[in-house]
Structure formats: structure tokens, C-alpha cells
Design a protein around this motif. Structure first.
Motif, PDB file in Angstrom:
ATOM      1  N   LYS A 159       0.831  -1.203   0.000  1.00  0.00           N
ATOM      2  CA  LYS A 159       0.000   0.000   0.000  1.00  0.00           C
ATOM      3  C   LYS A 159       0.871   1.261   0.000  1.00  0.00           C
ATOM      4  O   LYS A 159       0.601   2.215  -0.745  1.00  0.00           O
ATOM      5  CB  LYS A 159      -0.892  -0.017   1.241  1.00  0.00           C
ATOM      6  CG  LYS A 159      -1.805   1.169   1.372  1.00  0.00           C
ATOM      7  CD  LYS A 159      -3.119   0.929   0.693  1.00  0.00           C
ATOM      8  CE  LYS A 159      -4.062   2.116   0.921  1.00  0.00           C
ATOM      9  NZ  LYS A 159      -5.319   1.928   0.229  1.00  0.00           N
ATOM     10  N   LYS A 161       3.873   1.654  -1.082  1.00  0.00           N
ATOM     11  CA  LYS A 161       4.540   1.816  -2.362  1.00  0.00           C
ATOM     12  C   LYS A 161       3.606   2.516  -3.352  1.00  0.00           C
ATOM     13  O   LYS A 161       4.002   3.404  -4.090  1.00  0.00           O
ATOM     14  CB  LYS A 161       4.936   0.436  -2.890  1.00  0.00           C
ATOM     15  CG  LYS A 161       6.070   0.487  -3.888  1.00  0.00           C
ATOM     16  CD  LYS A 161       6.554  -0.905  -4.197  1.00  0.00           C
ATOM     17  CE  LYS A 161       7.536  -0.860  -5.356  1.00  0.00           C
ATOM     18  NZ  LYS A 161       7.826  -2.191  -5.854  1.00  0.00           N
ATOM     19  N   GLN A 162       2.347   2.067  -3.302  1.00  0.00           N
ATOM     20  CA  GLN A 162       1.379   2.657  -4.216  1.00  0.00           C
ATOM     21  C   GLN A 162       1.087   4.111  -3.858  1.00  0.00           C
ATOM     22  O   GLN A 162       0.960   4.959  -4.734  1.00  0.00           O
ATOM     23  CB  GLN A 162       0.084   1.851  -4.177  1.00  0.00           C
ATOM     24  CG  GLN A 162      -0.736   2.044  -5.417  1.00  0.00           C
ATOM     25  CD  GLN A 162      -2.156   1.618  -5.208  1.00  0.00           C
ATOM     26  OE1 GLN A 162      -2.751   1.832  -4.170  1.00  0.00           O
ATOM     27  NE2 GLN A 162      -2.710   0.991  -6.219  1.00  0.00           N
ATOM     28  N   GLU A 163       1.016   4.378  -2.554  1.00  0.00           N
ATOM     29  CA  GLU A 163       0.727   5.748  -2.139  1.00  0.00           C
ATOM     30  C   GLU A 163       1.847   6.684  -2.542  1.00  0.00           C
ATOM     31  O   GLU A 163       1.617   7.831  -2.910  1.00  0.00           O
ATOM     32  CB  GLU A 163       0.486   5.812  -0.626  1.00  0.00           C
ATOM     33  CG  GLU A 163      -0.943   5.490  -0.289  1.00  0.00           C
ATOM     34  CD  GLU A 163      -1.295   5.747   1.166  1.00  0.00           C
ATOM     35  OE1 GLU A 163      -0.434   6.288   1.903  1.00  0.00           O
ATOM     36  OE2 GLU A 163      -2.413   5.399   1.558  1.00  0.00           O
ATOM     37  N   GLU A 164       3.096   6.149  -2.473  1.00  0.00           N
ATOM     38  CA  GLU A 164       4.232   6.951  -2.913  1.00  0.00           C
ATOM     39  C   GLU A 164       4.079   7.330  -4.369  1.00  0.00           C
ATOM     40  O   GLU A 164       4.385   8.433  -4.783  1.00  0.00           O
ATOM     41  CB  GLU A 164       5.535   6.163  -2.736  1.00  0.00           C
ATOM     42  CG  GLU A 164       6.228   6.462  -1.419  1.00  0.00           C
ATOM     43  CD  GLU A 164       7.382   5.495  -1.180  1.00  0.00           C
ATOM     44  OE1 GLU A 164       8.039   5.079  -2.161  1.00  0.00           O
ATOM     45  OE2 GLU A 164       7.616   5.138  -0.010  1.00  0.00           O
ATOM     46  N   ALA A 165       3.608   6.370  -5.164  1.00  0.00           N
ATOM     47  CA  ALA A 165       3.428   6.616  -6.597  1.00  0.00           C
ATOM     48  C   ALA A 165       2.164   7.419  -6.874  1.00  0.00           C
ATOM     49  O   ALA A 165       1.860   7.724  -8.032  1.00  0.00           O
ATOM     50  CB  ALA A 165       3.393   5.281  -7.344  1.00  0.00           C
ATOM     51  N   LYS A 166       1.428   7.726  -5.818  1.00  0.00           N
ATOM     52  CA  LYS A 166       0.221   8.544  -5.913  1.00  0.00           C
ATOM     53  C   LYS A 166      -0.846   7.959  -6.839  1.00  0.00           C
ATOM     54  O   LYS A 166      -1.463   8.665  -7.625  1.00  0.00           O
ATOM     55  CB  LYS A 166       0.566   9.982  -6.352  1.00  0.00           C
ATOM     56  CG  LYS A 166       1.522  10.681  -5.402  1.00  0.00           C
ATOM     57  CD  LYS A 166       1.219  12.155  -5.320  1.00  0.00           C
ATOM     58  CE  LYS A 166       2.268  12.937  -4.547  1.00  0.00           C
ATOM     59  NZ  LYS A 166       2.494  12.471  -3.190  1.00  0.00           N
ATOM     60  N   VAL A 167      -0.999   6.654  -6.778  1.00  0.00           N
ATOM     61  CA  VAL A 167      -2.120   6.027  -7.476  1.00  0.00           C
ATOM     62  C   VAL A 167      -2.966   5.323  -6.415  1.00  0.00           C
ATOM     63  O   VAL A 167      -2.447   4.889  -5.392  1.00  0.00           O
ATOM     64  CB  VAL A 167      -1.687   4.982  -8.535  1.00  0.00           C
ATOM     65  CG1 VAL A 167      -1.548   5.617  -9.888  1.00  0.00           C
ATOM     66  CG2 VAL A 167      -0.433   4.264  -8.118  1.00  0.00           C
ATOM     67  N   SER A 168      -4.234   5.195  -6.666  1.00  0.00           N
ATOM     68  CA  SER A 168      -5.049   4.507  -5.677  1.00  0.00           C
ATOM     69  C   SER A 168      -5.961   3.498  -6.346  1.00  0.00           C
ATOM     70  O   SER A 168      -6.868   2.968  -5.738  1.00  0.00           O
ATOM     71  CB  SER A 168      -5.867   5.524  -4.872  1.00  0.00           C
ATOM     72  OG  SER A 168      -6.717   6.216  -5.754  1.00  0.00           O
ATOM     73  N   GLY A 173      -5.475  -0.482  -3.955  1.00  0.00           N
ATOM     74  CA  GLY A 173      -6.275   0.670  -3.548  1.00  0.00           C
ATOM     75  C   GLY A 173      -7.359   0.298  -2.554  1.00  0.00           C
ATOM     76  O   GLY A 173      -7.819   1.137  -1.786  1.00  0.00           O
ATOM     77  N   CYS A 178      -2.933   3.042   5.222  1.00  0.00           N
ATOM     78  CA  CYS A 178      -1.614   2.735   5.776  1.00  0.00           C
ATOM     79  C   CYS A 178      -1.613   2.834   7.296  1.00  0.00           C
ATOM     80  O   CYS A 178      -1.006   2.030   7.985  1.00  0.00           O
ATOM     81  CB  CYS A 178      -0.576   3.696   5.202  1.00  0.00           C
ATOM     82  SG  CYS A 178       0.088   3.098   3.648  1.00  0.00           S
TER      83      CYS A 178
END
Lengths: 279, 454
Positions: A159, A161-168, A173, A178
Motif C-alpha cells: 500500500k 509503495k502505491q501511495e508513494e506513486a500517488k495512485v489509488s 487501492g 496505511c
């Protein structure tokens, strides 16, 4: 041996529950995961019955004893503990997404168990002690808590990692926030740690009563200490140095790997008191 | 602060090193990682075994850093000492501050404190400050805990707390580790561990101490009356049972007939643990001898293959034993040599004492069983520190539960005269951990306090 049939059924149910939870994530469908919860509840009933039947069958064979004394029994008991601990967590956190990461651990444990020898064997003299009950139960509640913590830690890493990439979007998602995951990683450990501590102490008391030595640096004992040290480090890092998030998650996973080594690795790879027979 | 600008003295630096939690975390991890070596490299094996596994240079290196007995190596013990010193210093550094906070809690809810609290609620009431103060003190007592009241400049502050023990959890846990170490050291210095074999019928009054050439006098004598193994129907061992007697000055002072694994014999602080067993010397066969008319002549104890002389007859020898010969149970093969006659060789069965009559000899032999003399192997231990260790263990569990499952919860109420003549009330709360659970509790306290009426 009807207990084995019930345990096989439990394995199937854990597999179905895992598939439902994972499927629910991909299909983004709450109904499917709600069905998964019911399968878990059913599995809890069936596996509890299986433990009871196995216990009863051991009495019928004239060697009555609690069914937690060999690899098969400890594995099914471990899976039983994970399932129950998971159901409590699911209820408390009001989220079913954990299931996709925790139930496969229970399923894999059962698959590993049913490949092994499931016959009921009499107790060797060294295991004939009331300490057995306290020792095994405390250890496995601890292990189950660590398994749930590691599952949550893995979810956290995905989660984050995805938030860092700013996708949800996508499956990730749908995971809990987190903050919730990080909280679960920590909270499972503060449940697991006292149980592990009690498990080590009851083991030491038992060893002292059986052999006159409460600590002998046997591989099993040493690995239980290693697990304890890793989680003690986790708790200090968390409480006094504010280790949240990624570093805490990695330490939780390291702790669970050490737990698996302590539980299975020592018996399968190394030698020592826990893999022996007589006194 | 001016103190911070002064360069720290070397003493301060040493102290800062030992009180750091970073050091604690690093020590925990280093202990965990180094402990792994001892589980991979088998400990305390004979050197020949290591030579088979490792190259000479590797053996020399590992031997030099004590990797073959690493948990007793100086560097491992040094790590444990570092761990303990760190633990003690952290406690010395932090405990007084915590103690001060606990002894002198901030009973007044001033503006600065209020800003740091997450749970704050305010409202106004008609009436006077003292009236409401006593009402709310009552309400707080029943909804949470009995408060202390402080009055200052026309304001009244109520302060109540619960779960203050949670602040001590960490110190109880740390202290417990030191107590366990003390217990272990006491046991190592004042106790001993040994191992002894006692053949059936024999006794010992001293025990060789493990890992040394020293012999420990027990101060009394232990005799093994008998030893036996019980098995399950499948043949797996069910119990190893020693019948032991303690003697002092030749007099029997204690007898325990069933010393088994997990149920040791204890006398004067020395424990005897059932540990192993084996055969002491060879087995002897018991053979009953009768005359042809049936009158008994006695019993022979035949050691394997040793001829036994019977006056006026010849010699008898037991040459073979079979536990189950041709499905007829235990049997013994005898060889009889009589002067001037050919040597006779025949089997006698334990289950058929009259079979030998068929030989039409002047004597009839029958087999009454094999007598195997066993020894029992006992671990012997004296550990005067063990109860200290258990005390430490109990404290550890209590300390961990206090630290993780209790929460220091504090609630303040401030009552002051407001501009419009009414009483202004501020209710605030804080918890040291598990804020979510405290939020819910705070709501209940709010309801309880607000329900109070003049």
C-alpha cells in the motif's frame, strides 16, 4: 480416524476462504468477502470439532492426551489459532481485506500439515507433563499473532509503495489505509510478545522440571530467544524512537521469518531436544 | 538553555552512550544475529567432529573465537554485560523523572497544558464555582476516579487519574531481566550440575560435575533399588521408572519408587532427574534344576557361555537365548557335558517347564527367565538461583502486561467565573496509550459529568 477427514475439510475451507478474499479484492466486491468470513467461521467450527474428535480418539486408543504434541498436530493447531486470531481482527477493524493476506498463511500451513504423518502416536516420556499444555498454547497464540502482524506488514509495504506513486486504483487501492495497517502490525505484536514470553518461560520451567536445566542454549531455545530479541527491538524502536511505517513493517516480517525458523526450521533442519524422542 | 552550549565532558559522553535506546536496539539485534551462529554450528562437540566438517584454517579461526562454545565465549558474555549495563543506565536515567511526574502530577489545567490535550470540551453553567466544583468532583468520582481539587485565583481545578501503574511496566520488565541474570549467576556460582549412572542395587554418594574434573560430594547416599521400562502395546517407550532410596549414615531417610521423566527426586536441595538407562553387565539366565523324581535341587544363574559345575553330574552352559523361539516365547539353549558321555545340546522353554523330561536324564532343567541388570542414568542438579529466576520471569510477564495493556489516563476539570457571570467549565483528558479506547471512555465521562445537576 474421522479427525483427519475433518482436518482435510478444514484445509479445503481455508483454501476456499483464501480464494474468496483474494477474489473479492480483484472483483472489488464486498459480498464475496462477506461470504469468505462465513467460510472462515465454518472452518473455525470444523477445525475445533476436529481437534475435539482427535482428542477423543486418542482416549479411545488408550493414550489420551491433548492433540498438540507432534508436527501434524502443532501445524493444525497453528492454523486454528491464525483463523481465530484473524476473525477477531476482522471484527475489531471492520475490514475484510486482511483475509487475502492472512488466510493463505493458514491454508499453506494446513497443506503442509496434511502432507505429513497424521497418525495419533502415544506420548514419549519427556512429553508427559502438564507443562505441555501451557507451553504449546502460549507459544502458538504468540506465533498466530506474529503471523497476522506479518500479513498486515506485507499489506502495508504494498500500500505504501502505491501511495508513494500517488495512485489509488486497482487491488491495492482497496486495502485499508496505511495508518490502520501500521496500527495492526504493532497491535498484533503487543499481543504476541507477552504470549511468546510466557511460552519461553513455561518451556524453561518444564525443562527445569524434566532435566534440571531451565536454559541450555539448545537450538530451539536459542531461536525462541532470537524471535524474542527481534520483537523486543521492534517494540523499543517503535515506542521510544518512533519507528512507524516501512521500517516497522520490515522488522515485523523479519520477526515472523525468525518465528517460522524457530517453529519449523529448527525441527526440520537443525537437531536438538525438540526433535528427539526419549528422555 | 545555557547547559546545552557547554561541550559535554568525556564522562557525559560515556553516560550518553550507555543511556541511549539506539544502543539497546543495536545490542538486541546483534545478540539475535550472533545467537544464530551457535544454532548452525553444533556446540561443544569433540574436536574430531569439527575437523571432519571444517578445513584446518577454518577450524583454527573458529576455535580461536570460541565459536564451538560461543554462548560462554568472552565476547558473547561481554554483549550480555553491555546489554545489562545499558538496561541499568536507562533505568537510572529515566526512572527519577518518571517518579517525579507520578508523585507530582500536573493537577492544574492551565492554558499550556490544555493546548497539548486531544480531548477537550467546554460549556457554561449558572451558579457558583464552589457549588459546581463539589458536584463535578462527585460526578467524576463515579464516572472515572476520585479527583483532587486545587483552588487558585478563584479557579478550581479537579484532577483524576487511573492506570498510573502502566508507567512502571517498562521498569518492572527491565528489572525482571536483571533479576533473571542474578538468579542465573547465583545458580552458576553456588550450584552444580552432574550426571551419574547407578546400577540396580548399588549406590552413590558423589557425582562427577559436568564440564570439569571436579567431583561433588552429595552429603548423603542414593541407592537404585530397581529400574524398569514400561512400553505401550506398540512397543514404544511409555515410562522409564527408577526406584530410588536416600540413605544417611546407613539409614533410609527417603524412598521414591517411581522417579520418572518429569517427576524428579528431591532431597536437601539436590534434584535427581530420570535421564537415561542401560544394561549393567551381561544378562544371567535363571535355570531351575530338579531330580527325575521331581524334587527340586535349586536354581542356577548362568552368565552367557560360562559353564556351571554341578557336583556329581557335569557342567551346564547357556549358549543361546531367543525371545520367541518358534512362537513359543522365551527359550534358552543349554549345552550339558557329562564325563564319558557325548555333549547334549537342547532348548528349554520358559512356558514349558516339563519339556526336558523327554531327554530321560537324571536331572531335569527348566528355564525360569532372563535376569538383566540395568543401570539408571540420572541428571543431578542443585540450583539455589532457580527461584530467583522464576521471580524474575513472573515479574517479566506482569511488567509486560502493565506496559502494554494498562494505560495512564488523566482527566482535568477547570471551573472559573466567566465574563457573563456564569461558571465556565473545561473538561479535558489524555491517555498514555491506546487513544482510541480512551476516546470512547472520555465520551462516557463527558456524559457522566454533564449529567450532574445542582
Amino acid at each position: 480416524m474421522s479427525n483427519v477427514i475433518l482436518f482435510n475439510l478444514t484445509t479445503v475451507l481455508f483454501g476456499v476462504a483464501s480464494a474468496l478474499y483474494i477474489g473479492a479484492l480483484y472483483a472489488n466486491n464486498e459480498k464475496i468477502s462477506a461470504f469468505g468470513t462465513w467460510v472462515c467461521v465454518l472452518a473455525a467450527v470444523v477445525s475445533t470439532a476436529a481437534l475435539g474428535v482427535r482428542w477423543y480418539e486418542s482416549y479411545q486408543m488408550g493414550i489420551g492426551r491433548i492433540p498438540v504434541t507432534n508436527l501434524y498436530e502443532s501445524l493444525v493447531f497453528f492454523a486454528w489459532s491464525i483463523n481465530l486470531f484473524y476473525l477477531v481482527v476482522e471484527r475489531k477493524y471492520g475490514s475484510r481485506t486482511f483475509g487475502a493476506f492472512v488466510m493463505p498463511i493458514a491454508f499453506a500451513t494446513m497443506l503442509f500439515a496434511i502432507k505429513g504423518d497424521s497418525s495419533i502416536q502415544p506420548l514419549v516420556p519427556a512429553l508427559q507433563s502438564y507443562w505441555l499444555h501451557a507451553h504449546v498454547i502460549t507459544c502458538f497464540v504468540g506465533y498466530a499473532a506474529f503471523a497476522v502482524s506479518a500479513g498486515a506488514a506485507l499489506m502495508y509495504l504494498l500500500k505504501a509503495k502505491q501511495e508513494e506513486a500517488k495512485v489509488s486504483a486497482g487491488v491495492i487501492g482497496l486495502l485499508p489505509a496505511c495508518k490502520t495497517l501500521d496500527d495492526l502490525v504493532y497491535r498484533s505484536i503487543i499481543w504476541g510478545f507477552p504470549f511468546l514470553t510466557a511460552g519461553i518461560i513455561t518451556g524453561a520451567a518444564w525443562a527445569n522440571y524434566a532435566w534440571g536445566t531451565y536454559w541450555s542454549w539448545d537450538p530451539k531455545e536459542t531461536w525462541s530467544l532470537i524471535v524474542w530479541l527481534v520483537y523486543a527491538a521492534f517494540l523499543h524502536a517503535r515506542i521510544t524512537r518512533g519507528w512507524y511505517g516501512k521500517r516497522a513493517a520490515i522488522l515485523s516480517i523479519a520477526g515472523f521469518l525468525a518465528t517460522v525458523m524457530c517453529y519449523l526450521g529448527v525441527n526440520l533442519v537443525l537437531s536438538g531436544l525438540h526433535s528427539y524422542g526419549g528422555g | 538553555m545555557p547547559d546545552d552550549k557547554r561541550a559535554p565532558s568525556p564522562m557525559d559522553r560515556v553516560w550518553d552512550f550507555f543511556i541511549s535506546v539506539k544502543l539497546a536496539i543495536i545490542t538486541l539485534i546483534v545478540l539475535a544475529v550472533t545467537s544464530i551462529f551457535g544454532t548452525i554450528i553444533e556446540q561443544n562437540q569433540p574436536p574430531e567432529k569439527y575437523h571432519q566438517i571444517y578445513e584446518d584454517w577454518a577450524f583454527a579461526l573458529m576455535d580461536r573465537i570460541n565459536l564451538f562454545d560461543m554462548y560462554h565465549a568472552w565476547w558473547f558474555l561481554l554483549l550480555l554485560v553491555l546489554f545489562t549495563v545499558n538496561l541499568a543506565c536507562c533505568t537510572i536515567d529515566r526512572f527519577p523523572r518518571m517518579w517525579k511526574v507520578v508523585r507530582n502530577p500536573r493537577t492544574k489545567l492551565d492554558g499550556n497544558l490544555e493546548k497539548t490535550l486531544s480531548q477537550v470540551d467546554r460549556w457554561k453553567k449558572k451558579g457558583t464555582v464552589p457549588d459546581w466544583a463539589s458536584k463535578y468532583a462527585e460526578a467524576l468520582s463515579s464516572a472515572f476516579a476520585k479527583p483532587v481539587a486545587t483552588e487558585e485565583g478563584g479557579e478550581v481545578h479537579l484532577y483524576a487519574e487511573s492506570g498510573v501503574a502502566s508507567r512502571f511496566g517498562v521498569y518492572v520488565t527491565h528489572l525482571s531481566i536483571i533479576i533473571i541474570f542474578i538468579g542465573a549467576i547465583v545458580g552458576n556460582v553456588l550450584g552444580f550440575k552432574g550426571y551419574v549412572n547407578i546400577p540396580e542395587g548399588e549406590s552413590v554418594s558423589q557425582v562427577p560435575v559436568r564440564g570439569g574434573s571436579r567431583v561433588q560430594e552429595l552429603g548423603f547416599t542414593v541407592r537404585c533399588n530397581s529400574f524398569r521400562v514400561e512400553t505401550y502395546p506398540s512397543g514404544q517407550p511409555k515410562a522409564y521408572i527408577s526406584d530410588l532410596t536416600v540413605l544417611e549414615g546407613g539409614r533410609e531417610v527417603l524412598r521414591k519408587k517411581d522417579v520418572v521423566v518429569n517427576d524428579p527426586l528431591q532431597y536437601k536441595g539436590i534434584w535427581f532427574y530420570q535421564s537415561s538407562y542401560g544394561q549393567a553387565g551381561g544378562a544371567t539366565a535363571q535355570v531351575a534344576v530338579r531330580k527325575a523324581d521331581g524334587s527340586p535341587m535349586g536354581t542356577l544363574a548362568l552368565p552367557p557361555n560360562e559353564p556351571m559345575r554341578i557336583e556329581g553330574y557335569g557342567t551346564v552352559r547357556g549358549v543361546n537365548y531367543d525371545q520367541n523361539l518358534q512362537g513359543n516365547g522365551p527359550a534358552l539353549q543349554l549345552v550339558v557335558d557329562r564325563p564319558g558321555k557325548p555333549s547334549a545340546e537342547f532348548w528349554v522353554y520358559q512356558s514349558r517347564p516339563d519339556l526336558d523330561r523327554q531327554r530321560n536324564d537324571s536331572l531335569v532343567f527348566s528355564f525360569s527367565g532372563l535376569n538383566v541388570r540395568q543401570f539408571t542414568g540420572l541428571q543431578v542438579a542443585k540450583d539455589p538461583g532457580v527461584n530467583v529466576v522464576w521471580l524474575g520471569c513472573a515479574l517479566m510477564v506482569v511488567g509486560i502486561i502493565m506496559a502494554f495493556f494498562l494505560s495512564h489516563q488523566r482527566v482535568w476539570v477547570r471551573l472559573s467565573k466567566s465574563q457573563d457571570g456564569r461558571v465556565e467549565v473545561v473538561l479535558a483528558g489524555a491517555a498514555s496509550r491506546n487513544r482510541l479506547a480512551f476516546e470512547k471512555r472520555f465520551e462516557k465521562i463527558q456524559t457522566g459529568v454533564k449529567a450532574a445537576e445542582l
